[in-house]
Design a protein around this motif. Structure first.
Motif, PDB file in Angstrom:
ATOM      1  N   VAL A 151      -1.798  17.066   2.674  1.00  0.00           N
ATOM      2  CA  VAL A 151      -1.797  15.784   1.966  1.00  0.00           C
ATOM      3  C   VAL A 151      -3.244  15.300   1.901  1.00  0.00           C
ATOM      4  N   PRO A 152      -3.938  15.559   0.805  1.00  0.00           N
ATOM      5  CA  PRO A 152      -5.337  15.136   0.692  1.00  0.00           C
ATOM      6  C   PRO A 152      -5.485  13.627   0.876  1.00  0.00           C
ATOM      7  N   ALA A 153      -6.630  13.217   1.411  1.00  0.00           N
ATOM      8  CA  ALA A 153      -6.865  11.800   1.704  1.00  0.00           C
ATOM      9  C   ALA A 153      -6.647  10.891   0.494  1.00  0.00           C
ATOM     10  N   PRO A 154      -7.096  11.258  -0.721  1.00  0.00           N
ATOM     11  CA  PRO A 154      -6.852  10.368  -1.867  1.00  0.00           C
ATOM     12  C   PRO A 154      -5.371  10.131  -2.136  1.00  0.00           C
ATOM     13  N   VAL A 155      -4.555  11.154  -1.930  1.00  0.00           N
ATOM     14  CA  VAL A 155      -3.113  11.009  -2.144  1.00  0.00           C
ATOM     15  C   VAL A 155      -2.515  10.089  -1.079  1.00  0.00           C
ATOM     16  N   ALA A 156      -2.952  10.258   0.152  1.00  0.00           N
ATOM     17  CA  ALA A 156      -2.467   9.399   1.234  1.00  0.00           C
ATOM     18  C   ALA A 156      -2.845   7.944   0.990  1.00  0.00           C
ATOM     19  N   ARG A 157      -4.068   7.717   0.452  1.00  0.00           N
ATOM     20  CA  ARG A 157      -4.479   6.333   0.157  1.00  0.00           C
ATOM     21  C   ARG A 157      -3.598   5.722  -0.918  1.00  0.00           C
ATOM     22  N   TRP A 158      -3.295   6.486  -1.975  1.00  0.00           N
ATOM     23  CA  TRP A 158      -2.386   5.967  -2.997  1.00  0.00           C
ATOM     24  C   TRP A 158      -1.057   5.555  -2.363  1.00  0.00           C
ATOM     25  N   GLN A 159      -0.498   6.433  -1.572  1.00  0.00           N
ATOM     26  CA  GLN A 159       0.808   6.176  -0.977  1.00  0.00           C
ATOM     27  C   GLN A 159       0.767   4.935  -0.084  1.00  0.00           C
ATOM     28  N   ARG A 160      -0.336   4.720   0.580  1.00  0.00           N
ATOM     29  CA  ARG A 160      -0.476   3.593   1.508  1.00  0.00           C
ATOM     30  C   ARG A 160      -0.697   2.273   0.776  1.00  0.00           C
ATOM     31  N   ASP A 161      -1.497   2.291  -0.293  1.00  0.00           N
ATOM     32  CA  ASP A 161      -1.983   1.046  -0.884  1.00  0.00           C
ATOM     33  C   ASP A 161      -1.204   0.554  -2.097  1.00  0.00           C
ATOM     34  N   VAL A 162      -0.502   1.459  -2.798  1.00  0.00           N
ATOM     35  CA  VAL A 162       0.038   1.070  -4.098  1.00  0.00           C
ATOM     36  C   VAL A 162       1.182   0.064  -3.997  1.00  0.00           C
ATOM     37  N   HIS A 163       1.866  -0.005  -2.875  1.00  0.00           N
ATOM     38  CA  HIS A 163       2.993  -0.935  -2.741  1.00  0.00           C
ATOM     39  C   HIS A 163       2.662  -2.128  -1.849  1.00  0.00           C
ATOM     40  N   VAL A 164       1.395  -2.474  -1.765  1.00  0.00           N
ATOM     41  CA  VAL A 164       0.980  -3.691  -1.042  1.00  0.00           C
ATOM     42  C   VAL A 164       0.743  -4.787  -2.083  1.00  0.00           C
ATOM     43  N   PRO A 165       1.385  -5.960  -1.974  1.00  0.00           N
ATOM     44  CA  PRO A 165       2.199  -6.458  -0.855  1.00  0.00           C
ATOM     45  C   PRO A 165       3.685  -6.098  -0.927  1.00  0.00           C
ATOM     46  N   GLY A 166       4.114  -5.365  -1.937  1.00  0.00           N
ATOM     47  CA  GLY A 166       5.513  -4.954  -1.995  1.00  0.00           C
ATOM     48  C   GLY A 166       6.465  -6.013  -2.505  1.00  0.00           C
ATOM     49  N   ILE A 167       5.967  -6.939  -3.325  1.00  0.00           N
ATOM     50  CA  ILE A 167       6.814  -7.980  -3.916  1.00  0.00           C
ATOM     51  C   ILE A 167       7.333  -7.452  -5.255  1.00  0.00           C
ATOM     52  N   TYR A 168       8.636  -7.216  -5.335  1.00  0.00           N
ATOM     53  CA  TYR A 168       9.248  -6.648  -6.540  1.00  0.00           C
ATOM     54  C   TYR A 168      10.540  -7.372  -6.886  1.00  0.00           C
ATOM     55  N   ASP A 169      10.953  -7.217  -8.135  1.00  0.00           N
ATOM     56  CA  ASP A 169      12.279  -7.672  -8.562  1.00  0.00           C
ATOM     57  C   ASP A 169      13.320  -6.581  -8.369  1.00  0.00           C
ATOM     58  N   LEU A 170      12.857  -5.331  -8.384  1.00  0.00           N
ATOM     59  CA  LEU A 170      13.752  -4.182  -8.278  1.00  0.00           C
ATOM     60  C   LEU A 170      12.932  -3.013  -7.750  1.00  0.00           C
ATOM     61  N   GLU A 171      13.561  -2.153  -6.950  1.00  0.00           N
ATOM     62  CA  GLU A 171      12.900  -0.938  -6.495  1.00  0.00           C
ATOM     63  C   GLU A 171      13.805   0.254  -6.769  1.00  0.00           C
ATOM     64  N   VAL A 172      13.176   1.373  -7.148  1.00  0.00           N
ATOM     65  CA  VAL A 172      13.916   2.615  -7.362  1.00  0.00           C
ATOM     66  C   VAL A 172      13.195   3.725  -6.612  1.00  0.00           C
ATOM     67  N   ASP A 173      13.952   4.720  -6.190  1.00  0.00           N
ATOM     68  CA  ASP A 173      13.409   5.872  -5.469  1.00  0.00           C
ATOM     69  C   ASP A 173      13.664   7.108  -6.333  1.00  0.00           C
ATOM     70  N   THR A 174      12.594   7.690  -6.863  1.00  0.00           N
ATOM     71  CA  THR A 174      12.753   8.803  -7.801  1.00  0.00           C
ATOM     72  C   THR A 174      13.049  10.128  -7.113  1.00  0.00           C
ATOM     73  N   SER A 175      13.077  10.145  -5.789  1.00  0.00           N
ATOM     74  CA  SER A 175      13.568  11.341  -5.106  1.00  0.00           C
ATOM     75  C   SER A 175      15.084  11.355  -5.049  1.00  0.00           C
ATOM     76  N   LEU A 176      15.698  10.191  -5.300  1.00  0.00           N
ATOM     77  CA  LEU A 176      17.151  10.058  -5.253  1.00  0.00           C
ATOM     78  C   LEU A 176      17.766   9.873  -6.639  1.00  0.00           C
TER      79      LEU A 176
END
Length: 205
Positions: A151-176
């Motif tokens: 897991v290259p560092a840039p990918v890990a940063r995306w995964q860590r930062d993209v959902h901050v603060p995590g305020i949404y109206d709806l969430e979906v999980d594309t693995s499911l």
């Protein structure tokens, strides 16, 4: 010209989380015109090549030569989204927000419009499977893993930062859920309510 503003759906998530496929499903299956004004469109068809990745600049790349332009690019994107909505056109947008100040500014540009903010989540293991498998026509655009660096560092940063603060109206999980199922979840929320409020909460933050 329609008197009511068009609906806006913003899909926020990391690269290779499946946002573009959901955009396509929405455009193909939702009633009425749904304009795609997402990052992929702006980076690949609007931004001059020498200023790329533009809006797609990843977290942790503040020293990149295009970094000083990113806030202005996002402001222009969101003003375009607002203009389309005010003209009565529905808009679907794929983005990857990782800067709190830019996100707040963008939210303020849409605060008086109907917006559904959707968090597109995907486990890092699935993201890496998709990155490693490649994507036709986009060879070399995505960092891939290796046995020494799965897991290259840039990918890990995306995964860590993209959902901050995590305020949404709806969430979906594309693995499911597949793209059509995610689009159907968005359609149900738009039909059943309540109206989206996440953008206004972010704008007030």
């Amino acid at each position: 010209m329609p008197s009511d503003p068009g609906q806006i759906v913003i899909l926020n998530g990391a690269p290779r989380s499946g946002k573009s496929s959901i955009v396509s499903a929405i455009q193909e299956t939702f009633a009425g015109p749904w304009m795609n004004l997402g990052v992929d469109v702006f980076v690949r068809h609007v931004t001059p090549p020498r200023y790329r990745p533009g809006l797609g600049l990843r977290p942790g790349a503040e020293a990149h030569p295009v970094a000083p332009l990113v806030a202005a690019l996002y402001a222009a994107l969101y003003d375009s989204i607002a203009a389309h909505s005010r003209a009565g056109l529905n808009v679907v947008v794929d983005v990857g927000h990782h800067d709190a100040a830019i996100l707040r500014d963008c939210a303020r540009r849409l605060a008086d419009l109907p917006v559904l903010l959707v968090g597109v989540r995907c486990p890092i293991e699935v993201v890496m499977q998709r990155r490693n498998a490649g994507q036709a026509g986009r060879e070399g655009e995505y960092a891939t893993g290796s046995p020494a660096d799965p897991v290259p560092a840039p990918v890990a940063r995306w995964q860590r930062d993209v959902h901050v603060p995590g305020i949404y109206d709806l969430e979906v999980d594309t693995s499911l859920l597949g793209p059509d199922e995610c689009a159907a979840a968005v359609r149900r929320r738009l039909a059943d309510g309540p109206p989206g409020s996440a953008i206004r909460r972010l704008a007030a933050g």
